[in-house]
Write a protein that holds these residues in place. Sequence first.
Motif, short mmCIF file in Angstrom:
data_model
loop_
_atom_site.label_atom_id
_atom_site.label_comp_id
_atom_site.label_asym_id
_atom_site.label_seq_id
_atom_site.Cartn_x
_atom_site.Cartn_y
_atom_site.Cartn_z
N ASN A 248 0.83 -1.22 0.00
CA ASN A 248 0.00 0.00 0.00
C ASN A 248 0.87 1.27 0.00
O ASN A 248 0.57 2.24 0.69
CB ASN A 248 -0.93 0.03 1.22
N ASP A 249 1.96 1.25 -0.77
CA ASP A 249 2.90 2.37 -0.86
C ASP A 249 3.62 2.68 0.45
O ASP A 249 4.22 3.75 0.60
CB ASP A 249 2.18 3.64 -1.37
N THR A 250 3.53 1.76 1.43
CA THR A 250 4.26 1.91 2.68
C THR A 250 5.52 1.06 2.62
O THR A 250 5.45 -0.14 2.34
CB THR A 250 3.41 1.46 3.89
N GLU A 251 6.66 1.68 2.87
CA GLU A 251 7.92 0.94 2.78
C GLU A 251 8.02 -0.08 3.92
O GLU A 251 7.68 0.20 5.07
CB GLU A 251 9.10 1.92 2.87
N ILE A 252 8.48 -1.29 3.58
CA ILE A 252 8.67 -2.36 4.56
C ILE A 252 10.12 -2.31 5.04
O ILE A 252 11.05 -2.58 4.28
CB ILE A 252 8.35 -3.74 3.95
N HIS A 253 10.30 -1.95 6.31
CA HIS A 253 11.65 -1.84 6.86
C HIS A 253 12.18 -3.16 7.41
O HIS A 253 13.39 -3.39 7.41
CB HIS A 253 11.66 -0.79 7.98
N ASN A 254 11.28 -4.02 7.89
CA ASN A 254 11.70 -5.31 8.43
C ASN A 254 10.50 -6.26 8.43
O ASN A 254 9.35 -5.84 8.22
CB ASN A 254 12.27 -5.16 9.85
N VAL A 269 -7.32 -7.30 0.89
CA VAL A 269 -6.57 -7.41 -0.36
C VAL A 269 -5.54 -6.29 -0.38
O VAL A 269 -5.87 -5.11 -0.19
CB VAL A 269 -7.51 -7.26 -1.58
N VAL A 270 -4.27 -6.66 -0.58
CA VAL A 270 -3.21 -5.66 -0.48
C VAL A 270 -2.17 -5.88 -1.58
O VAL A 270 -1.77 -7.00 -1.86
CB VAL A 270 -2.53 -5.72 0.92
N PRO A 271 -1.77 -4.80 -2.27
CA PRO A 271 -0.68 -4.91 -3.26
C PRO A 271 0.67 -4.88 -2.54
O PRO A 271 0.89 -4.04 -1.66
CB PRO A 271 -0.88 -3.66 -4.12
#
Length: 451
Positions: A248-254, A269-271
Amino acid sequence: MPELLWSVGGFVVAISVLVAFHEFGHYWVARRCGVKVLRFSIGFGKPIWMRRDAQGVEWAIAAIPLGGYVKMLDEREGDVPESERHLAFNNASVWRRIAIVAAGPLFNFVLAAALYWMVMVLGVQGIRPLIAAPAAGSVAAQMGLVGGEEILTVGDESVATWSDLRSRLIDQALGRQSLPLQWRDADRQTRRGILDLSAVRLDPQFLFEDIGLEPYSPDIPARLDQVLAGEAAAQAGFEPGDELLKFNDTEIHNWQQWAQWVREHPGEVVPVEIRRAGRVQTLQVILGRHEQDGRVIGRFGASVANPPELWQDLRAVSRLGGLEAIPQAVIQTWRMSSMTLRMLGRMLTGDVSVRNVSGPLQIAQVAGYSAQVGLVSFLSFMAIVSVSLGVLNLLPVPVLDGGHLLFYGIEAIKGSPLSQQTQQAGLRLGLTLLAALMGLAFYNDIVSLLG
């Protein structure tokens, strides 16, 4: 299939050893009290192996490995020759009968202490009791803990690993409204505070969540290791080695960040943007739904690659010398016995859920898991179950050893045994309570398996 074999094998070995030691207590004391023993059996049902020793005792292994028994000469169970009446259990003095019956649970406690001694001498590996950042508003956060602190003592007892912290906190929280803690902060300064337990649930399933104490873990890269067939990740096309970049355009840090978000969004449902073989692409995933502890959480269905070097500085070993471990093993046995009894009491008052009662299926699962982890883990598991057997058998419920001790105690006080009618009524009540407990344990097993 290997998991099933480990579970069945671990369960049979553990139960056989614990039951054998319990029944040997009855046997050994009976022989020394002048009572004739007819059979020593591990398991119930038809014997699959049996031999008779020089004293005429039949040693047997039966087909159903869920217990055992020692059969003694007793006029209530059959005809006894006049020449052997003095050897019958029912003709022994009340104090000798008390000693014989109490010996089984006592031997379970002795075995538990011996197992704990072995565990302490071999050394218990774990992680240091470092805590993650507590949830805002939690008891830990109100104390001023921010995450990264290492807990040093709970009450007046030191802790070396997270396992120590967990057991000490559960033990001491059962009987207190507040608890002193000592910790070392990020600046290596030792600090103290009082943990307020007045508003937390004492059930072990929720205690740490309510307090806000969770183990610290280093940031784990969000790179997939395994993708479980049929789960959400596999259906969306994820593969081992995929690096998760955004959702959802949120960066995954860990990985922890992603896992926490998934848990809080079942069925969504998530991209998800990933990097695979140097190429960036986006996959649409429908998160699964999974019931846990009465609530529905999200499920992704993949495991993460967990580099072992990330945990190197968090590892700790708790080990004692042979002599030093002797009193500590006895103390640990007493602590676990007391905690088991208090947990049962809290179940009666509703403070602890009856879901904590485990049946043979869950015990078998834990037996198999602990056996796979290693010898120390399996010995620890056996020690805990041995304590539980000792405590449960001492409960004043007819059919159990504790029920017999209750009858004999009354006989010792009043100078004569209870009437057969009273004893039979007590036995019927005991069988009803035991059947209800077994039914609850099997229900919990089935719910756990279905969950």
